[in-house]
Design a protein around this motif. Structure first.
Motif, PDB file in Angstrom:
ATOM      1  N   ASN A 149     -29.616  60.408  -1.747  1.00  0.00           N
ATOM      2  CA  ASN A 149     -28.431  59.566  -1.950  1.00  0.00           C
ATOM      3  C   ASN A 149     -28.549  58.212  -1.262  1.00  0.00           C
ATOM      4  O   ASN A 149     -28.057  57.217  -1.780  1.00  0.00           O
ATOM      5  CB  ASN A 149     -27.164  60.308  -1.519  1.00  0.00           C
ATOM      6  CG  ASN A 149     -26.653  61.226  -2.620  1.00  0.00           C
ATOM      7  OD1 ASN A 149     -26.897  60.988  -3.805  1.00  0.00           O
ATOM      8  ND2 ASN A 149     -25.963  62.277  -2.231  1.00  0.00           N
ATOM      9  N   LYS A 150     -29.221  58.167  -0.123  1.00  0.00           N
ATOM     10  CA  LYS A 150     -29.455  56.874   0.531  1.00  0.00           C
ATOM     11  C   LYS A 150     -30.337  55.984  -0.344  1.00  0.00           C
ATOM     12  O   LYS A 150     -30.096  54.788  -0.471  1.00  0.00           O
ATOM     13  CB  LYS A 150     -30.106  57.067   1.904  1.00  0.00           C
ATOM     14  CG  LYS A 150     -29.154  57.515   2.977  1.00  0.00           C
ATOM     15  CD  LYS A 150     -29.876  57.644   4.311  1.00  0.00           C
ATOM     16  CE  LYS A 150     -28.929  58.136   5.380  1.00  0.00           C
ATOM     17  NZ  LYS A 150     -29.615  58.326   6.662  1.00  0.00           N
ATOM     18  N   ILE A 151     -31.369  56.579  -0.930  1.00  0.00           N
ATOM     19  CA  ILE A 151     -32.263  55.816  -1.810  1.00  0.00           C
ATOM     20  C   ILE A 151     -31.489  55.312  -3.027  1.00  0.00           C
ATOM     21  O   ILE A 151     -31.560  54.134  -3.379  1.00  0.00           O
ATOM     22  CB  ILE A 151     -33.477  56.675  -2.248  1.00  0.00           C
ATOM     23  CG1 ILE A 151     -34.386  56.962  -1.048  1.00  0.00           C
ATOM     24  CG2 ILE A 151     -34.254  55.988  -3.372  1.00  0.00           C
ATOM     25  CD1 ILE A 151     -35.447  58.030  -1.316  1.00  0.00           C
ATOM     26  N   LEU A 152     -30.740  56.224  -3.673  1.00  0.00           N
ATOM     27  CA  LEU A 152     -29.971  55.833  -4.860  1.00  0.00           C
ATOM     28  C   LEU A 152     -28.965  54.743  -4.524  1.00  0.00           C
ATOM     29  O   LEU A 152     -28.809  53.770  -5.274  1.00  0.00           O
ATOM     30  CB  LEU A 152     -29.266  57.055  -5.465  1.00  0.00           C
ATOM     31  CG  LEU A 152     -30.175  58.133  -6.067  1.00  0.00           C
ATOM     32  CD1 LEU A 152     -29.369  59.362  -6.458  1.00  0.00           C
ATOM     33  CD2 LEU A 152     -30.961  57.586  -7.249  1.00  0.00           C
ATOM     34  N   SER A 153     -28.300  54.894  -3.398  1.00  0.00           N
ATOM     35  CA  SER A 153     -27.311  53.895  -2.970  1.00  0.00           C
ATOM     36  C   SER A 153     -27.968  52.535  -2.736  1.00  0.00           C
ATOM     37  O   SER A 153     -27.455  51.503  -3.175  1.00  0.00           O
ATOM     38  CB  SER A 153     -26.607  54.383  -1.704  1.00  0.00           C
ATOM     39  OG  SER A 153     -25.669  53.444  -1.284  1.00  0.00           O
ATOM     40  N   ARG A 154     -29.102  52.537  -2.060  1.00  0.00           N
ATOM     41  CA  ARG A 154     -29.833  51.296  -1.784  1.00  0.00           C
ATOM     42  C   ARG A 154     -30.224  50.586  -3.079  1.00  0.00           C
ATOM     43  O   ARG A 154     -30.279  49.367  -3.144  1.00  0.00           O
ATOM     44  CB  ARG A 154     -31.081  51.619  -0.955  1.00  0.00           C
ATOM     45  CG  ARG A 154     -31.787  50.408  -0.422  1.00  0.00           C
ATOM     46  CD  ARG A 154     -33.010  50.721   0.448  1.00  0.00           C
ATOM     47  NE  ARG A 154     -33.024  52.020   1.068  1.00  0.00           N
ATOM     48  CZ  ARG A 154     -34.041  52.878   0.986  1.00  0.00           C
ATOM     49  NH1 ARG A 154     -35.115  52.577   0.308  1.00  0.00           N
ATOM     50  NH2 ARG A 154     -33.994  54.041   1.583  1.00  0.00           N
ATOM     51  N   LEU A 155     -30.485  51.380  -4.127  1.00  0.00           N
ATOM     52  CA  LEU A 155     -30.885  50.818  -5.415  1.00  0.00           C
ATOM     53  C   LEU A 155     -29.683  50.473  -6.301  1.00  0.00           C
ATOM     54  O   LEU A 155     -29.855  49.998  -7.415  1.00  0.00           O
ATOM     55  CB  LEU A 155     -31.795  51.802  -6.159  1.00  0.00           C
ATOM     56  CG  LEU A 155     -33.146  52.068  -5.506  1.00  0.00           C
ATOM     57  CD1 LEU A 155     -33.860  53.234  -6.177  1.00  0.00           C
ATOM     58  CD2 LEU A 155     -34.012  50.812  -5.537  1.00  0.00           C
TER      59      LEU A 155
END
Length: 175
Positions: A149-155
């Protein structure tokens, strides 16, 4: 029949846009985090497969557009556009492949970028852009889900919600 100059330019323009799109994802990843390094490597394997080698082949009459896209520049361009729209699925499926094979990947004596292509080829391009992850979300641990979710949010992509996970759990009860 050879591709027209206009078709070749159309392919090159879309390939450049597509490459830039996925390169922005790569640039947002940290090579200090193994999962993110794996995502970067899988994207690079994918870009080599469907972008770089295709563009390089255009200088030959027998090129990848002719061999794999029925000599249709439009078919190739549309596929790249579709895959940009499915980038979130690609990220999620790549994280699932990584987490399910993490121990094997990290204990391998090779660098992640040396073994990523094996996973890319064994799963196949269709897997990475599929919705199959919906049936594999339960394989993610809480820390894995937080990382994803951190990766998706960052993107700027929609995060995996608890309602998605509950939906998978309820669907599995009926299988």
């Amino acid at each position: 029949m050879e591709l027209s100059k206009e078709d070749i330019q159309k392919v090159k323009n879309k390939a450049d846009e597509h490459y830039s799109f996925f390169n922005r994802i790569i640039n947002s990843m940290s090579n200090e985090v193994e999962a993110e390094e794996f995502i970067t490597c899988i994207i690079n394997d994918y870009l080599w497969d469907v972008n770089l080698t295709v563009v390089r082949s255009l200088k030959y009459p027998e090129n990848d557009i002719k061999d794999f896209w029925n000599n249709s520049a439009d078919q190739y361009v549309n596929e790249l556009a579709k895959e940009e729209l499915l980038a979130r699925d690609f990220i999620i499926n790549t994280v699932i492949v990584y987490t399910c094979n993490k121990e094997k990947i990290l204990n391998d004596n090779e660098e992640i970028n040396d073994i990523s292509n094996d996973y890319y080829l064994s799963e196949g391009i269709d897997y990475f852009f599929s919705k199959k992850y919906k049936y594999q979300l339960l394989q993610l641990t809480q820390p894995d889900l937080i990382m994803l979710n951190k990766i998706l949010s960052r993107l700027g992509m929609k995060k995996i919600s608890m309602s998605e996970i509950r939906l998978v759990k309820s669907a599995i009860k009926y299988i």
